[in-house]
Write a protein that holds these residues in place. Sequence first.
Motif, short mmCIF file in Angstrom:
data_model
loop_
_atom_site.label_atom_id
_atom_site.label_comp_id
_atom_site.label_asym_id
_atom_site.label_seq_id
_atom_site.Cartn_x
_atom_site.Cartn_y
_atom_site.Cartn_z
N SER A 192 -7.20 -104.94 4.61
CA SER A 192 -8.16 -105.03 5.71
C SER A 192 -8.16 -106.41 6.35
CB SER A 192 -9.57 -104.67 5.24
OG SER A 192 -10.05 -105.61 4.29
N ILE A 193 -7.46 -107.37 5.75
CA ILE A 193 -7.34 -108.69 6.37
C ILE A 193 -6.70 -108.58 7.75
CG2 ILE A 193 -5.07 -109.24 5.39
CD1 ILE A 193 -8.01 -111.67 5.88
N LEU A 194 -5.85 -107.57 7.93
CA LEU A 194 -5.21 -107.36 9.24
C LEU A 194 -6.26 -107.03 10.30
CD1 LEU A 194 -2.17 -105.19 8.06
CD2 LEU A 194 -2.23 -107.66 8.46
N LEU A 195 -7.23 -106.21 9.93
CA LEU A 195 -8.32 -105.88 10.86
C LEU A 195 -9.17 -107.10 11.16
CD1 LEU A 195 -9.91 -103.78 12.50
CD2 LEU A 195 -11.17 -103.22 10.40
N ALA A 196 -9.41 -107.91 10.12
CA ALA A 196 -10.21 -109.13 10.30
C ALA A 196 -9.55 -110.05 11.32
CB ALA A 196 -10.39 -109.84 8.96
N TYR A 197 -8.23 -110.21 11.21
CA TYR A 197 -7.52 -111.08 12.16
C TYR A 197 -7.51 -110.49 13.57
CZ TYR A 197 -5.83 -114.88 9.25
OH TYR A 197 -5.77 -116.03 8.48
N LEU A 198 -7.44 -109.17 13.67
CA LEU A 198 -7.47 -108.53 15.00
C LEU A 198 -8.82 -108.77 15.67
CD1 LEU A 198 -5.64 -105.11 14.44
CD2 LEU A 198 -4.95 -106.97 15.98
N ILE A 199 -9.91 -108.61 14.91
CA ILE A 199 -11.25 -108.81 15.48
C ILE A 199 -11.45 -110.27 15.87
CG2 ILE A 199 -13.72 -108.76 14.97
CD1 ILE A 199 -13.14 -106.37 13.11
N ALA A 200 -11.06 -111.18 14.97
CA ALA A 200 -11.19 -112.61 15.28
C ALA A 200 -10.30 -112.99 16.45
CB ALA A 200 -10.83 -113.45 14.05
N ALA B 52 10.00 -104.10 -2.10
CA ALA B 52 9.50 -104.40 -0.76
C ALA B 52 9.38 -103.10 0.01
CB ALA B 52 10.45 -105.35 -0.05
N SER B 53 8.17 -102.79 0.45
CA SER B 53 7.94 -101.51 1.12
C SER B 53 6.64 -101.56 1.92
CB SER B 53 7.86 -100.38 0.09
OG SER B 53 7.43 -99.18 0.70
N VAL B 54 6.60 -100.82 3.00
CA VAL B 54 5.37 -100.71 3.80
C VAL B 54 4.27 -100.05 2.97
CG1 VAL B 54 4.34 -99.69 5.88
CG2 VAL B 54 6.67 -100.61 5.97
N SER B 55 4.66 -99.26 1.99
CA SER B 55 3.67 -98.59 1.14
C SER B 55 2.83 -99.58 0.33
CB SER B 55 4.36 -97.61 0.19
OG SER B 55 5.22 -98.29 -0.70
N ASN B 56 3.30 -100.82 0.20
CA ASN B 56 2.50 -101.84 -0.47
C ASN B 56 1.21 -102.11 0.30
OD1 ASN B 56 4.30 -102.28 -2.57
ND2 ASN B 56 5.46 -103.84 -1.44
N ILE B 57 1.22 -101.81 1.60
CA ILE B 57 0.02 -101.95 2.43
C ILE B 57 -0.72 -100.63 2.55
CG2 ILE B 57 -0.87 -102.51 4.74
CD1 ILE B 57 1.46 -104.40 5.10
N THR B 58 0.04 -99.56 2.80
CA THR B 58 -0.56 -98.26 3.12
C THR B 58 -0.85 -97.40 1.90
OG1 THR B 58 1.64 -97.27 3.42
CG2 THR B 58 0.60 -98.26 5.36
N GLY B 59 -0.30 -97.77 0.73
CA GLY B 59 -0.38 -96.89 -0.43
C GLY B 59 -1.72 -96.86 -1.13
N GLY B 60 -2.56 -97.85 -0.90
CA GLY B 60 -3.85 -97.91 -1.60
C GLY B 60 -5.02 -97.92 -0.64
N SER B 61 -6.14 -98.43 -1.11
CA SER B 61 -7.34 -98.50 -0.28
C SER B 61 -7.19 -99.62 0.76
CB SER B 61 -8.56 -98.77 -1.16
OG SER B 61 -9.70 -99.04 -0.37
N PHE B 62 -7.65 -99.35 1.97
CA PHE B 62 -7.60 -100.35 3.03
C PHE B 62 -8.67 -101.41 2.80
CE2 PHE B 62 -8.25 -101.86 7.48
CZ PHE B 62 -6.95 -102.25 7.73
N PHE B 63 -9.78 -101.00 2.16
CA PHE B 63 -10.86 -101.93 1.81
C PHE B 63 -11.03 -101.94 0.30
CE2 PHE B 63 -11.88 -100.41 6.09
CZ PHE B 63 -12.16 -101.59 6.77
N PRO B 64 -10.09 -102.56 -0.43
CA PRO B 64 -10.12 -102.49 -1.90
C PRO B 64 -11.34 -103.13 -2.54
CG PRO B 64 -8.50 -104.11 -1.15
CD PRO B 64 -8.95 -103.35 0.05
N HIS B 65 -11.93 -104.11 -1.88
CA HIS B 65 -13.14 -104.76 -2.40
C HIS B 65 -14.36 -104.40 -1.56
CE1 HIS B 65 -10.79 -106.93 -5.28
NE2 HIS B 65 -10.10 -107.59 -4.38
N GLY B 66 -14.25 -103.27 -0.87
CA GLY B 66 -15.35 -102.82 -0.04
C GLY B 66 -15.54 -103.70 1.19
N PHE B 67 -16.64 -103.46 1.88
CA PHE B 67 -16.91 -104.23 3.09
C PHE B 67 -17.31 -105.67 2.78
CE2 PHE B 67 -17.45 -99.94 4.85
CZ PHE B 67 -16.61 -100.04 5.96
N LYS B 68 -17.78 -105.91 1.55
CA LYS B 68 -18.14 -107.28 1.17
C LYS B 68 -16.91 -108.18 1.22
CE LYS B 68 -20.06 -110.19 -2.46
NZ LYS B 68 -20.63 -110.25 -3.84
N GLY B 69 -15.82 -107.73 0.59
CA GLY B 69 -14.59 -108.52 0.59
C GLY B 69 -14.05 -108.71 2.00
N PHE B 70 -14.17 -107.65 2.81
CA PHE B 70 -13.70 -107.71 4.20
C PHE B 70 -14.46 -108.78 4.98
CE2 PHE B 70 -14.51 -106.04 8.57
CZ PHE B 70 -13.24 -106.23 9.09
#
Length: 452
Positions: free
Chosen positions: A46-54, A185-203
């Motif tokens: 979700s860091i990718l979303l954080a950078y997009l918003i910022a 090395a794979s795109v699945s390293n990003i897409t394979g799990g939760s997008f917010f692994p530490h919830g919205f708090k971590g985001f």
Amino acid sequence: MAENNNEQNMSRGLKNRHVQLIALGGTIGTGLFLGAGKSIHLAGPSILLAYLIAGLACFFLMRALGELLLSNTSSVSFIDFINKYLGKKTGFVAGWTYLICWITIAMAEITAAGLYMQFWYPDLPIWVTALFLLVILFFMNSITVSAFGETEFWFAIIKVVAILVLIGVGVVLVAIHYKTPVGYASVSNITGGSFFPHGFKGFFMSFQMVVFSFVGVEMIGMTASETKDPEKIIPKCINDVPVRIILFYIGALVALMCIYPWSYVSPDSSPFVQVFQGIGIKSAAAIVNFVVLTAAASACNSAVFTTGRMLYSLTSESKNKFAKQFGTLSKRGLPSRAILACTLLIALSVILDVIMPEGVFEFISSVATTCFLFIWSLISVTHYKYRESLSVDETKALPFKMPLFPYSNFFIIAFMAMVAIVLLFSTSTLVALVGSVVWLIGMYIFASVKVK
């Protein structure tokens, strides 16, 4: 050094590529090369979303700033507009706060440069590197404004090349499904799990590092009066740079997390070093150390430029004989005395490193970076006041309008408020936030007595 009166205009020696790289290089620095590990650890993909918003907030901020600059391209800094639309007291507080912010950042970066040199020369005193670098940067800033622009251009190129190499390596490794010490090395390293692994708090907690990675993007607000053909270059730069910054940041982070699963990225070291070493590049630490040394030099270069112009802007109309000395231009159209004064202030870091405890210096630096939330918010409010002062016909005639006005202004303010709230939930950032509030209140009290 002969000085001229204030009727002389500043030299317009900055070209399009200079302005582009000044704004671009001013934001791509240690926040990415050293700090990305912490933000990835907090937010995961979700860091990718954080950078997009910022990045979107910074784009609107720069569009607001651009509209102000084009309304008067002879203004030395954006503080001139704050003075006009928000009052001289607010302008006084903003100007001196911005000046001290960059002085403090430069002190921290010049110290960091000395530490980075010790990677190769462990016995080399920090002050030797700091002093040598400052002398070089002072002379580069004192020759012509184009000399500064050219220096910053090449500093920025090194950082940009480092990011492009990382992105290129990431694409190749994903394409060949390269085996790393922790998987493939794979795109699945990003897409394979939760997008917010530490919830919205971590985001949300990641926004502290994300936002401060963008510190310096407003530097374009110091270049309009020294830019060739500003009516053409400023809009082009403002439209291009935010997009490039977002692409560089997002591209670098995607590459990092594709090569290494985000959960294996260490929050305590440079993810660039970790990834390059993980794929077998033995000199990875030396390469990244060179890049962050360049980033530190670039930040100091930007600080010498910015603080010199800001001190000139703050003192050019002063009635105080001593202060007025810094509000004059040299024969080359440079604020030479202001540049010298600010360079000497930055040089005090050598002494402060010895007499001031490390925790105190870090606290001051944190307060300075937190104050950028205040500066950015003021730019947005100033733009809102400026636009409200225009008639309908004047608004229609604007060549470079802020998109989605006034909602874009509201978005910037809401975003800055959100980041300030986030800072309340960490002890270190809470202390810095309180410190910045105390500083600003103190400055307003001083301005009430000083400014009439």
